[in-house]
Design a protein around this motif. Structure first.
Motif, PDB file in Angstrom:
ATOM      1  N   THR A  59     -48.792 -40.452  43.770  1.00 26.43           N
ATOM      2  CA  THR A  59     -50.004 -39.573  43.036  1.00 26.43           C
ATOM      3  C   THR A  59     -51.251 -39.746  43.563  1.00 26.43           C
ATOM      4  O   THR A  59     -52.244 -39.211  43.307  1.00 26.43           O
ATOM      5  N   ARG A  60     -51.428 -40.551  44.553  1.00 28.13           N
ATOM      6  CA  ARG A  60     -52.579 -40.913  45.075  1.00 28.13           C
ATOM      7  C   ARG A  60     -53.103 -39.813  46.106  1.00 28.13           C
ATOM      8  O   ARG A  60     -52.177 -39.125  46.812  1.00 28.13           O
ATOM      9  N   TRP A  61     -54.501 -39.759  46.435  1.00 32.95           N
ATOM     10  CA  TRP A  61     -54.997 -38.773  47.592  1.00 32.95           C
ATOM     11  C   TRP A  61     -54.696 -39.596  48.957  1.00 32.95           C
ATOM     12  O   TRP A  61     -54.878 -40.753  49.229  1.00 32.95           O
ATOM     13  N   VAL A  62     -53.774 -38.718  49.622  1.00 32.55           N
ATOM     14  CA  VAL A  62     -53.435 -39.046  51.151  1.00 32.55           C
ATOM     15  C   VAL A  62     -54.339 -38.181  51.830  1.00 32.55           C
ATOM     16  O   VAL A  62     -54.064 -36.928  51.831  1.00 32.55           O
ATOM     17  N   THR A  63     -55.026 -38.411  52.887  1.00 32.30           N
ATOM     18  CA  THR A  63     -55.908 -37.958  53.604  1.00 32.30           C
ATOM     19  C   THR A  63     -54.974 -37.051  54.699  1.00 32.30           C
ATOM     20  O   THR A  63     -54.131 -37.737  55.311  1.00 32.30           O
ATOM     21  N   PRO A  64     -55.441 -35.857  54.734  1.00 30.55           N
ATOM     22  CA  PRO A  64     -54.338 -34.897  55.537  1.00 30.55           C
ATOM     23  C   PRO A  64     -54.721 -35.488  56.998  1.00 30.55           C
ATOM     24  O   PRO A  64     -55.765 -35.483  57.609  1.00 30.55           O
ATOM     25  N   THR A  65     -53.469 -35.235  57.683  1.00 32.36           N
ATOM     26  CA  THR A  65     -53.699 -35.298  59.416  1.00 32.36           C
ATOM     27  C   THR A  65     -53.898 -33.967  60.027  1.00 32.36           C
ATOM     28  O   THR A  65     -54.075 -33.048  59.182  1.00 32.36           O
ATOM     29  N   MET A  66     -54.291 -34.265  61.161  1.00 36.11           N
ATOM     30  CA  MET A  66     -54.992 -33.043  61.830  1.00 36.11           C
ATOM     31  C   MET A  66     -53.707 -31.797  61.973  1.00 36.11           C
ATOM     32  O   MET A  66     -53.881 -30.705  61.902  1.00 36.11           O
ATOM     33  N   GLY A  67     -52.547 -32.395  62.142  1.00 36.57           N
ATOM     34  CA  GLY A  67     -51.410 -31.492  62.067  1.00 36.57           C
ATOM     35  C   GLY A  67     -51.126 -30.502  60.678  1.00 36.57           C
ATOM     36  O   GLY A  67     -50.869 -29.701  60.858  1.00 36.57           O
ATOM     37  N   ASP A  73     -65.505 -33.800  53.403  1.00 30.57           N
ATOM     38  CA  ASP A  73     -64.478 -33.559  52.243  1.00 30.57           C
ATOM     39  C   ASP A  73     -64.570 -31.943  51.901  1.00 30.57           C
ATOM     40  O   ASP A  73     -63.398 -31.452  51.502  1.00 30.57           O
ATOM     41  N   ARG A  74     -65.467 -31.372  51.853  1.00 35.21           N
ATOM     42  CA  ARG A  74     -65.801 -29.799  51.563  1.00 35.21           C
ATOM     43  C   ARG A  74     -65.003 -29.079  52.497  1.00 35.21           C
ATOM     44  O   ARG A  74     -64.270 -28.149  51.997  1.00 35.21           O
ATOM     45  N   ARG A  75     -65.095 -29.463  53.778  1.00 40.95           N
ATOM     46  CA  ARG A  75     -64.395 -28.664  54.818  1.00 40.95           C
ATOM     47  C   ARG A  75     -62.899 -28.982  54.582  1.00 40.95           C
ATOM     48  O   ARG A  75     -62.097 -27.929  54.815  1.00 40.95           O
ATOM     49  N   VAL A  76     -62.421 -30.096  54.467  1.00 45.31           N
ATOM     50  CA  VAL A  76     -61.195 -30.439  54.149  1.00 45.31           C
ATOM     51  C   VAL A  76     -60.604 -29.656  53.284  1.00 45.31           C
ATOM     52  O   VAL A  76     -59.337 -28.907  53.344  1.00 45.31           O
ATOM     53  N   LEU A  77     -61.188 -29.530  51.915  1.00 46.38           N
ATOM     54  CA  LEU A  77     -60.518 -29.023  50.851  1.00 46.38           C
ATOM     55  C   LEU A  77     -60.517 -27.636  51.172  1.00 46.38           C
ATOM     56  O   LEU A  77     -59.518 -26.774  50.643  1.00 46.38           O
ATOM     57  N   GLN A  78     -61.638 -26.838  51.861  1.00 45.18           N
ATOM     58  CA  GLN A  78     -61.484 -25.426  52.166  1.00 45.18           C
ATOM     59  C   GLN A  78     -60.328 -25.212  52.994  1.00 45.18           C
ATOM     60  O   GLN A  78     -59.604 -24.063  53.007  1.00 45.18           O
ATOM     61  N   VAL A  79     -59.965 -26.077  54.033  1.00 40.72           N
ATOM     62  CA  VAL A  79     -59.030 -25.729  55.045  1.00 40.72           C
ATOM     63  C   VAL A  79     -57.537 -25.797  54.265  1.00 40.72           C
ATOM     64  O   VAL A  79     -56.593 -25.209  54.598  1.00 40.72           O
TER      65      VAL A  79
END
Length: 146
Positions: free
Chosen positions: A116-124, A82-88
């Motif tokens: 308004t919910r959190w959607v996990t971002p895709t690789m793209g 999660d930390r890496r995703v937020l940093q990116v």
């Protein structure tokens, strides 16, 4: 040498190393009967099953220990991801602000989803503005090519 009794008297010469009535004695030649071979086979089979059962129990215990360790580490690994995703995502927003600074009415970081919910971002979404090597490393992990 072992001696077995026979039902028929066996004619033979007198020898001093034999008992008094050598006609009723002869050397045993049948060391392994069918019953003893069957018993040895069953014993070997039972020993094999017992040792397999014992090893399977030990292997299962080791597997449970590995699962427990993995479960114990799961919150830490998820927090790192999660930390890496937020940093990116933050780096992507900074890059988006630089790229789209001349476009009027552009809102940096506006969600494309109608929720308004959190959607996990895709690789793209995460690596769309990155170099190809970084995309491959994030997608497939560390690979060593020589």
């Amino acid at each position: 040498m072992r001696w077995c009794r026979t039902s028929q008297p066996q004619p033979g010469p007198k020898r001093p190393d034999l008992p008094e009535d050598p006609s009723r004695l002869m050397a045993c030649q049948n060391y392994s009967t069918g019953y003893s071979m069957f018993a040895v086979g069953i014993g070997t089979l039972l020993f094999g099953y017992w040792s397999m059962m014992k090893w399977n129990r030990e292997r299962r215990r080791l597997q449970i220990e590995d699962f427990e360790a993995r479960i114990a580490l799961m919150p830490l690994l998820q927090a790192e991801k999660d930390r890496r995703v937020l940093q990116v995502l933050r780096e992507n927003l900074e890059e988006e602000a630089i790229i789209m600074k001349d476009v009027p009415d552009w809102k940096v970081g506006e969600s494309v989803f109608h929720t308004t919910r959190w959607v996990t971002p895709t690789m793209g979404e995460l690596y769309g503005l990155r170099m190809n090597e970084e995309i491959l490393r994030a997608t497939y992990g560390f690979m060593w090519y020589t």
